[in-house]
Design an enzyme around this catalytic site. Structure first.
Site, PDB file in Angstrom:
ATOM      1  N   THR A 105      -2.111   3.737   3.974  1.00  0.00           N
ATOM      2  CA  THR A 105      -1.167   4.853   3.919  1.00  0.00           C
ATOM      3  C   THR A 105      -0.302   4.895   5.175  1.00  0.00           C
ATOM      4  O   THR A 105      -0.799   4.611   6.259  1.00  0.00           O
ATOM      5  CB  THR A 105      -1.997   6.164   3.923  1.00  0.00           C
TER       6      THR A 105
ATOM      7  N   THR B 233       1.694   7.063   0.072  1.00  0.00           N
ATOM      8  CA  THR B 233       0.846   5.902  -0.242  1.00  0.00           C
ATOM      9  C   THR B 233       0.911   5.566  -1.737  1.00  0.00           C
ATOM     10  O   THR B 233       1.268   6.415  -2.553  1.00  0.00           O
ATOM     11  CB  THR B 233      -0.624   6.222   0.116  1.00  0.00           C
TER      12      THR B 233
ATOM     13  N   ARG C  45      -6.304   8.698 -10.593  1.00  0.00           N
ATOM     14  CA  ARG C  45      -6.986   8.969  -9.306  1.00  0.00           C
ATOM     15  C   ARG C  45      -5.951   9.433  -8.265  1.00  0.00           C
ATOM     16  O   ARG C  45      -4.891   8.853  -8.107  1.00  0.00           O
ATOM     17  CB  ARG C  45      -7.685   7.716  -8.821  1.00  0.00           C
TER      18      ARG C  45
ATOM     19  N   THR D 200      -5.493   8.357   7.305  1.00  0.00           N
ATOM     20  CA  THR D 200      -5.394   7.122   6.529  1.00  0.00           C
ATOM     21  C   THR D 200      -6.814   6.682   6.169  1.00  0.00           C
ATOM     22  O   THR D 200      -7.780   7.130   6.782  1.00  0.00           O
ATOM     23  CB  THR D 200      -4.669   6.029   7.341  1.00  0.00           C
ATOM     24  N   GLY D 201      -6.901   5.818   5.186  1.00  0.00           N
ATOM     25  CA  GLY D 201      -8.222   5.307   4.807  1.00  0.00           C
ATOM     26  C   GLY D 201      -8.690   5.857   3.473  1.00  0.00           C
ATOM     27  O   GLY D 201      -7.872   6.239   2.626  1.00  0.00           O
TER      28      GLY D 201
ATOM     29  N   SER E  79       0.797  -1.226   0.000  1.00  0.00           N
ATOM     30  CA  SER E  79       0.000   0.000   0.000  1.00  0.00           C
ATOM     31  C   SER E  79       0.830   1.277   0.000  1.00  0.00           C
ATOM     32  O   SER E  79       0.283   2.368   0.049  1.00  0.00           O
ATOM     33  CB  SER E  79      -0.927   0.013   1.221  1.00  0.00           C
TER      34      SER E  79
HETATM   35  N1  GLY Z   1      -5.567   7.414   2.024  1.00  0.00           N
HETATM   36  C1  GLY Z   1      -4.994   6.955   0.852  1.00  0.00           C
HETATM   37  C2  GLY Z   1      -5.798   7.117  -0.353  1.00  0.00           C
HETATM   38  O1  GLY Z   1      -7.011   7.216  -0.284  1.00  0.00           O
HETATM   39  O2  GLY Z   1      -5.231   7.132  -1.420  1.00  0.00           O
END
Ligand code: GLY
Length: 334
Positions: free
Chosen positions: A190, A208, A218, A241-242, A88
């Site tokens: 992340t 990340t 994206r 994070t998330g 990740s």
């Molecule tokens: N938090 C990492 C992402 O959504 O790319």
């Protein structure tokens, strides 16, 4: 510094999570409050998920010698960035749906200097490119081909970041091509790191590979200053994070820092930010179970805390006496 073995208590102390993650430890009793100010607890470094333990260790090698928070957070997050087994972050990160590993990162120091890269390919350490953007350009953010061009000009080597196992998983995914991010699927995501150094200065870094099999191009919250990371040296620092879309929607980390400015302790500030995420999910008729968002925060006194949408998020806290993984307080149980 004590030996590595005694210093790193890397076992998951999940039962201690709420206690360590809250401000209970930092809160003086009423008598103390009257007679003496709360001692500032520094240096200190916090980072997201289980890979935060090793990342904190690298950061502490700098903080523990009186080094700068900025240098510490860069060195810390480079550990998972360089690990081909981490799916990740950085090298070994999962690709987008077209099979391209595209990385996002940002960094912020105590003076409000910022640098960021988004959708950067072929460079193992996007955090160092973000720092170079901050220190060597008049800009704050470079993306895609422009970020790569800059990185190569700065001497970063061009590498293939798609490791064999990750490529195999992607080819397997292509058979169905279903896009269904699942919260906490691997107990990491992340890496966001925030640190308070010996001089009382704050800095942060966030990096990340973003959501696995995302649309090409994206960009999530992690390279967006104010969303995935924010530092205000008068108040505190936060990182996230998330699911980045939900963090961007509320400009999460800036919000957490502003809530601390208004007097909330770090955990309560994170909790309020999570409440905003939850509320907007409800307003939009979305299922909360489909997402995870977690925030961690430090204030200028070295108090720290965290909050997340769903149980399962953890983070690592290192103050030189210990380096422990703790469970975050959460809105709902998975
Ligand atoms: N938090 C990492 C992402 O959504 O790319």
């Amino acid at each position: 510094m004590s030996s590595r073995k005694s210093f790193i208590k890397s076992a998951t102390l999940s039962g201690m999570g709420v206690l360590l993650g809250s401000n209970l430890m930092a809160e003086p009793n009423k008598e103390d409050k009257k007679t003496k100010p709360t001692a500032i607890r520094k240096p200190l470094v916090l980072s997201t998920w289980r890979f935060g333990i090793q990342a904190n260790e690298a950061a502490w090698a700098i903080l523990g010698k009186g080094g700068k928070a900025l240098d510490a957070v860069e060195a810390g997050v480079k550990i998972p960035e360089g690990d081909p087994k981490e799916r990740s972050v950085g090298y070994g990160g999962r690709p987008d749906r077209d099979g391209r590993v595209t990385l996002d990162a940002c960094i912020m120091d105590e003076l409000g200097n910022i640098g960021s890269v988004a959708a950067l390919e072929h460079i193992k350490h996007p955090i160092s490119v973000a720092r170079a953007v901050m220190e060597k350009t008049p800009h704050v953010m470079l993306v895609g081909d422009g970020a790569l061009q800059f990185a190569l000009e700065q001497g970063f080597p061009k590498e293939n970041l798609l490791v064999e196992d990750s490529e195999k998983e992607w080819k397997e995914w292509l058979k169905k091509s279903e896009y269904k991010p699942i919260a906490n699927i691997e107990n990491h995501d992340t890496i966001g790191m925030i640190a308070l150094d010996e001089n009382g200065n704050l800095s942060g870094a966030c990096t990340t590979s973003g959501m696995a099999y995302k649309m090409h191009g994206r960009v999530g919250d992690s390279p967006i200053i104010g969303a995935g990371l924010y530092v205000d040296n008068e108040i505190g620092a936060a990182t996230a994070t998330g699911h980045g879309e939900e963090v961007i929607r509320i400009v999460g980390c800036h919000l957490v820092v502003e809530l601390m400015r208004q007097g909330k302790n770090p955990e309560d500030a994170c909790k309020e930010a999570v409440a905003r995420v939850v509320n907007l999910m409800k307003v939009r008729g979305k299922n909360l179970k489909d997402i995870q968002v977690g925030f961690i925060a430090i204030n200028k006194q070295g108090e720290h805390g965290s909050y997340c949408v769903q149980s399962g998020f953890n983070y690592a806290i290192c103050d030189g006496k210990s380096n422990v993984l703790v469970d975050s307080a959460y809105h709902s149980k998975v």
